[in-house]
Design a protein around this motif. Structure first.
Motif, PDB file in Angstrom:
ATOM      1  N   ASP A  57      10.973  -5.140   1.108  1.00 27.71           N
ATOM      2  CA  ASP A  57       9.958  -4.243   0.522  1.00 27.71           C
ATOM      3  C   ASP A  57       9.472  -4.789  -0.804  1.00 27.71           C
ATOM      4  OD1 ASP A  57       8.366  -2.138  -0.141  1.00 27.71           O
ATOM      5  OD2 ASP A  57       9.975  -0.722  -0.482  1.00 27.71           O
ATOM      6  N   MET A  58       8.383  -5.563  -0.877  1.00 30.05           N
ATOM      7  CA  MET A  58       7.718  -6.181   0.227  1.00 30.05           C
ATOM      8  C   MET A  58       7.382  -7.621  -0.072  1.00 30.05           C
ATOM      9  SD  MET A  58       3.841  -4.588  -0.081  1.00 30.05           S
ATOM     10  CE  MET A  58       3.189  -5.852   0.998  1.00 30.05           C
ATOM     11  N   GLU A  65       3.691   0.356  -7.160  1.00 26.78           N
ATOM     12  CA  GLU A  65       3.614   1.110  -5.892  1.00 26.78           C
ATOM     13  C   GLU A  65       4.779   2.079  -5.764  1.00 26.78           C
ATOM     14  OE1 GLU A  65       4.312   2.120  -1.700  1.00 26.78           O
ATOM     15  OE2 GLU A  65       5.648   0.944  -2.963  1.00 26.78           O
ATOM     16  N   GLU A  66       5.928   1.685  -6.289  1.00 25.93           N
ATOM     17  CA  GLU A  66       7.127   2.516  -6.123  1.00 25.93           C
ATOM     18  C   GLU A  66       7.146   3.706  -7.089  1.00 25.93           C
ATOM     19  OE1 GLU A  66       8.985   2.031  -3.676  1.00 25.93           O
ATOM     20  OE2 GLU A  66       8.991  -0.081  -3.145  1.00 25.93           O
ATOM     21  N   GLU A 103       3.330  -4.267   4.239  1.00 31.07           N
ATOM     22  CA  GLU A 103       4.600  -3.559   4.034  1.00 31.07           C
ATOM     23  C   GLU A 103       5.451  -3.716   5.301  1.00 31.07           C
ATOM     24  OE1 GLU A 103       5.922  -1.818   1.534  1.00 31.07           O
ATOM     25  OE2 GLU A 103       4.382  -0.714   0.420  1.00 31.07           O
ATOM     26  N   HIS A 146       2.296  -5.159  -2.875  1.00 31.44           N
ATOM     27  CA  HIS A 146       2.738  -4.694  -4.191  1.00 31.44           C
ATOM     28  C   HIS A 146       3.834  -5.606  -4.717  1.00 31.44           C
ATOM     29  CE1 HIS A 146       6.553  -2.641  -3.019  1.00 31.44           C
ATOM     30  NE2 HIS A 146       5.912  -2.221  -1.946  1.00 31.44           N
TER      31      HIS A 146
HETATM   32 ZN   LIG Z   1       6.799  -1.203  -0.315  1.00 31.75          ZN
END
Ligand SMILES: [Zn+2]
Length: 391
Positions: free
Chosen positions: A120-121, A154-155, A181, A88
């Motif tokens: 991350d990431m 993604e977050e 990840e 991501h």
């Molecule tokens: Zn992540």
């Protein structure tokens, strides 16, 4: 690889700024190795970036890989299942806390790169891109397609992963999906899901010197919270993931000290288990509302879903996990506490594994960093995974 990681961090792909700049960094890197890649952009600054190295069927193996990459020697009928790396692009904001190094400068010191997203990431993302580029640059023919996606959101809501899964095509059969990840090199086959609910109580305002003329929404919420304290989870513990958890993490209500409040809201975070039915949890809470209303007809409450992420569980004894474990020299599998885009990619019908560099404890914190040697180690692991599964 280090420069690539630094450029990715400097692209500042926060929810406010979007992923487009980071997607352009990825595109540029793949194109330097002549790898077919493109950006799927929407809403001005949202973006996924996708790359694909096509597999070569046995009948034409021996011809140049670059010819196969262009697609003019492709024979889809004979290639083997492919491999997808799913990253991501987005990061969480840098927050209010003061950082030792500016969060988007990607400062290198003591063998580490500091910056929001280093762990991350973007560390795992840089490692995966580098592994794919090295495979292509070494002219190693692959028996199946090697696909890479770095997605948006993604977050927040997994919008990029969902978009990729429903729009990208034609997708070849896949042997598996690797999500780089940060697991600190643990082979992760399961994580809990997430169910975020907002419960609102409503009442009637009144002057606070005559509270009996109003209905206090905070008092209603207090009664609901007392019931919630005794709520029993609708599912028993899982062997790898433990129990479903529940935490009330936000509360808001009341406008002034001399007004009986007519609204109160809380946010509840459930961390759910595989095969847990989210609707059952919602139904249970609505049953609590009904009970409170039967005790007091003034009680009014509603519930809404803020976010839902399914739990993920891959059969840890499947061929893909065995092959991956053999490629990286790790035979133990484990679970993690945080969620990923894994459940979205699992919809492709292939086993999903989470495996990457960086310590999960550094995610979303000030002074996030990654050890540069871990990024190099991850890249070697990804190269070995590709060679094991696609050659
Ligand atoms: Zn992540």
């Amino acid at each position: 690889m280090k420069t690539l990681l630094q450029k990715l961090i400097q692209a500042e792909s926060t929810p406010e700024k979007g992923e487009l700049a980071a997607a352009e960094v990825v595109l540029e890197s793949f194109r330097q190795s002549g790898i077919e890649s493109h950006i799927d952009a929407w809403e001005q600054n949202r973006a996924n970036v996708i790359a694909r190295v096509e597999g070569v069927s046995p009948s034409i193996r021996g011809q140049s890989l670059s010819r196969a990459c262009r697609g003019d020697a492709r024979d889809t009928g004979e290639t083997q299942p492919g491999l997808l790396f799913a990253c991501h692009l987005d990061v969480v904001s840098h927050g209010e806390a003061t950082w030792t190094y500016p969060p988007f400068d990607a400062v290198e010191t003591d063998g580490r790169i500091y910056g929001r997203g280093s762990t991350d990431m973007k560390g795992g993302t840089a490692a995966a891109i580098t592994a794919i580029r090295r495979i292509v640059e070494s002219n190693t023919p692959l028996k199946g397609d090697l696909i890479f996606v770095a997605s948006a959101g993604e977050e927040t809501d997994s919008c990029g992963a969902e978009r990729f899964v429903s729009n990208y095509g034609p997708m070849p059969a896949l042997a598996g999906v690797v999500i780089p990840e940060p697991t600190d090199f643990a082979v992760v086959t399961a994580h809990r899901g997430m169910l975020w609910l907002e419960v609102s109580t409503t009442g009637k305002t009144a002057h606070s010197s005559t509270p009996h003329l109003g209905v206090n929404a905070i008092t209603s919420m207090h009664r609901f919270l007392n019931e919630l304290d005794h709520y029993e989870m609708p599912i028993g513990p899982h062997e790898l993931l433990g129990k479903c958890s529940m935490s009330v993490n936000t509360i808001e209500g009341g406008k002034a000290l001399n007004v009986v409040p007519d609204k109160c809201r809380i946010g509840i975070d459930f961390r759910t288990l595989p095969n847990q039915d989210d609707q059952r949890t919602i139904d249970d809470l609505e049953r609590i509302f009904a009970k409170l209303k039967s005790d007091d007809p003034h009680f009014e409450a509603t519930i809404s879903v803020i976010r839902q992420v399914q739990a993920m569980e891959t059969d840890r004894h499947c061929d893909f996990i065995k092959a991956l474990g053999a490629a990286v020299g790790i035979d133990k599998t484990s679970a993690i506490g945080f969620t990923t885009d894994g459940p979205s990619f699992a919809k492709l019908g292939a086993p999903v594994v989470i495996f990457g560099p960086g310590k999960p404890a550094l995610c979303h914190k000030p002074d996030e960093y990654i050890d540069i040697c871990d990024v190099g180690k991850a890249s070697e692991h990804y190269k070995n995974i590709i060679l094991r599964l696609l050659t």
